[in-house]
Scaffold this motif. Structure first.
Motif, PDB file in Angstrom:
ATOM      1  N   ASP A 179       0.814  -1.225   0.000  1.00  0.00           N
ATOM      2  CA  ASP A 179       0.000   0.000   0.000  1.00  0.00           C
ATOM      3  C   ASP A 179       0.845   1.271   0.000  1.00  0.00           C
ATOM      4  O   ASP A 179       0.300   2.373  -0.007  1.00  0.00           O
ATOM      5  N   ALA A 180       2.166   1.121   0.049  1.00  0.00           N
ATOM      6  CA  ALA A 180       3.025   2.291   0.242  1.00  0.00           C
ATOM      7  C   ALA A 180       2.956   3.252  -0.955  1.00  0.00           C
ATOM      8  O   ALA A 180       2.885   4.476  -0.778  1.00  0.00           O
ATOM      9  N   ALA A 181       2.949   2.718  -2.174  1.00  0.00           N
ATOM     10  CA  ALA A 181       2.982   3.591  -3.362  1.00  0.00           C
ATOM     11  C   ALA A 181       1.775   4.520  -3.396  1.00  0.00           C
ATOM     12  O   ALA A 181       1.902   5.732  -3.619  1.00  0.00           O
ATOM     13  N   GLY A 182       0.563   3.966  -3.184  1.00  0.00           N
ATOM     14  CA  GLY A 182      -0.644   4.799  -3.201  1.00  0.00           C
ATOM     15  C   GLY A 182      -0.629   5.844  -2.103  1.00  0.00           C
ATOM     16  O   GLY A 182      -1.046   7.001  -2.324  1.00  0.00           O
ATOM     17  N   GLU A 183      -0.120   5.478  -0.922  1.00  0.00           N
ATOM     18  CA  GLU A 183      -0.092   6.425   0.200  1.00  0.00           C
ATOM     19  C   GLU A 183       0.926   7.536  -0.051  1.00  0.00           C
ATOM     20  O   GLU A 183       0.663   8.720   0.241  1.00  0.00           O
TER      21      GLU A 183
END
Length: 449
Positions: A179-183
């Motif tokens: 989920d890091a990229a979207g956040e």
């Protein structure tokens, strides 16, 4: 078949090499295998083989590509390589020319990295023309990173030491995981939407390509590219290069370097201000001294002590100009008067009433001359007629016949000679008062005929 129908080895080899070089599928090949026959050559090209349990291929890695490796290949090591296939004409062997090599395990990610990099580079996202300049004296700085990592601590320590008057705002986010990229992309857009930050730092510590993969995603790269706030990327270490590093306005090797790029050293800036202030005061003092000296020199001049002398030359010039003006006006007036007089005379000469009067006088004079000429002509004609009549009367046959003369005709023809008649001819004698018929009885000639 003749000898000419056979190919030479060279011709066949050249033909196969062209086939290799022209094949688009062999231009960039992703290959996995074990390193074989590797003997490291210092500062030189590397020649070895790649093999699996059923086949082997020769490999060449030129010095420039080999020096970029982040590991040292070893005999039997399983690797992932990217390169192009071609044919070595001297031996007739085909081989792979390696552009990049990674230990096996990250090959799929590296391939995806290269493909996305090529696509974004083709769009122009990495061009220098899109880079923004950093604000030299930022008031607010946004930091997008993990709140628990060493990155934020290094940045806080560096900015507090260098430029404590800047406000540092942390936007905590995941920097690793699914989920890091979207956040990360959402945090970048959030900072940009707020709009009152001078600089944005996006960072995390070092790690493997899997750990840094969030910063190689298209979502994060496009968020950085579209940000209006200048972005400093500090992802990984100096040897790691992510797509976020390439698209950011400035890339920093470490979080500390990112903080140093974001802010100046306050004490150094204050020292520069004091130096400039001192130089300004010194320059101003010199200017004042120079101006004061000029003022004193000017105030002692004769002009200020006897100001009327300032205008004496102008008075003389004014008198001279006034005299020249009057003289010029008088001359021009006289010239205009003379011109006017000449024009008046020309107008008088060409005055229609005077011209008509003269034309009447000329007509009357001509009429009188005409009458006189007519009378004189008639008189002359009468006199000429009288004289002509008199002359004609004197020459008239009737006048001559009145004096006793006559003329003889025969058959209505005048008899001019004795040869015109013969004895017995009848003739008519014409006299002044009638005619006499006669007959020729005798002809006498005077002998002159």
């Amino acid at each position: 078949m003749t000898t000419s129908d056979y190919l030479t080895v060279t011709a066949l080899t050249k033909y196969l090499k062209r086939k290799f070089d022209a094949d688009p599928y062999l231009e960039k090949v992703y290959l996995t295998g074990e390193v074989s026959n590797f003997r490291a050559r210092v500062n030189s090209h590397q020649y070895f083989s790649l093999k699996d349990d059923k086949a082997k291929i020769s490999a060449v890695m030129f010095k420039g590509a080999y020096q970029k490796l982040k590991f040292t290949p070893e005999e039997g090591m399983k690797v992932l390589v990217v390169g192009r296939l071609s044919l070595y004409e001297a031996s007739g062997n085909y081989q792979i020319y390696i552009d990049h090599m990674e230990p096996d395990g990250v090959g799929a990610l590296y391939q995806a990295y290269e493909q996305l990099k090529a696509s974004l580079e083709k769009e122009g996202l990495f061009k220098l023309t899109h880079k923004q300049s950093l604000v030299k004296y930022p008031k607010r700085i946004a930091v997008i990173t993990s709140p628990s990592g060493a990155v934020i601590k290094d940045i806080m320590t560096t900015i507090q030491r260098r430029y404590p008057i800047a406000q540092l705002v942390l936007f905590p986010t995941k920097v690793q995981g699914d989920d890091a990229a979207g956040e990360i992309a959402q945090r970048i857009k959030e900072v940009d939407a707020i709009g009152n930050f001078d600089t944005m730092i996006v960072g995390r510590g070092g790690g493997s390509i899997e750990d840094l993969w969030s910063f190689n995603t298209e979502e994060v790269v496009r968020a950085v590219f579209e940000a209006r706030t200048p972005v400093i990327s500090s992802v990984g270490h100096e040897t790691d290069t992510t797509l976020t590093d390439l698209v950011a306005d400035v890339r920093a090797a470490t979080p500390t370097a990112a903080a140093e790029l974001a802010v100046p050293v306050l004490q150094e800036e204050l020292l520069k201000i004091r130096e400039k202030q001192s130089r300004l005061y010194h320059a101003l003092d010199n200017q004042l001294k120079h101006k004061r000296a000029r003022f004193e020199k000017v105030s002692e001049s004769v002009i200020f002590k006897q100001p009327n002398r300032l205008y004496e030359a102008f008075y003389l010039q004014l008198d001279n100009l006034d005299r020249r003006l009057k003289q010029t006006m008088s001359t021009q007036l006289h010239e205009k008067q003379v011109k006017w007089q000449k024009q008046s005379e020309r107008l008088m000469v060409k005055n229609p009433s005077e011209l008509i009067k003269r034309r009447h006088q000329e007509r009357e004079f001509l009429e009188q001359n005409l009458h006189r000429a007519m009378y004189q002509l008639i008189s002359d004609k009468k006199q000429s007629l009288y004289q002509t009549t008199e002359s004609l009367d004197l020459l008239s046959p009737l006048k001559t016949m009145g004096r006793g003369y006559s003329y003889v005709t025969k058959n209505n023809h005048i008899v001019k000679s004795v040869s015109d008649v013969k004895i017995g001819d009848e003739m008519i004698l014409n006299v002044s008062d009638g005619q006499i018929q006669a007959e020729v009885k005798e002809i006498e000639s005077d002998g002159k005929a």
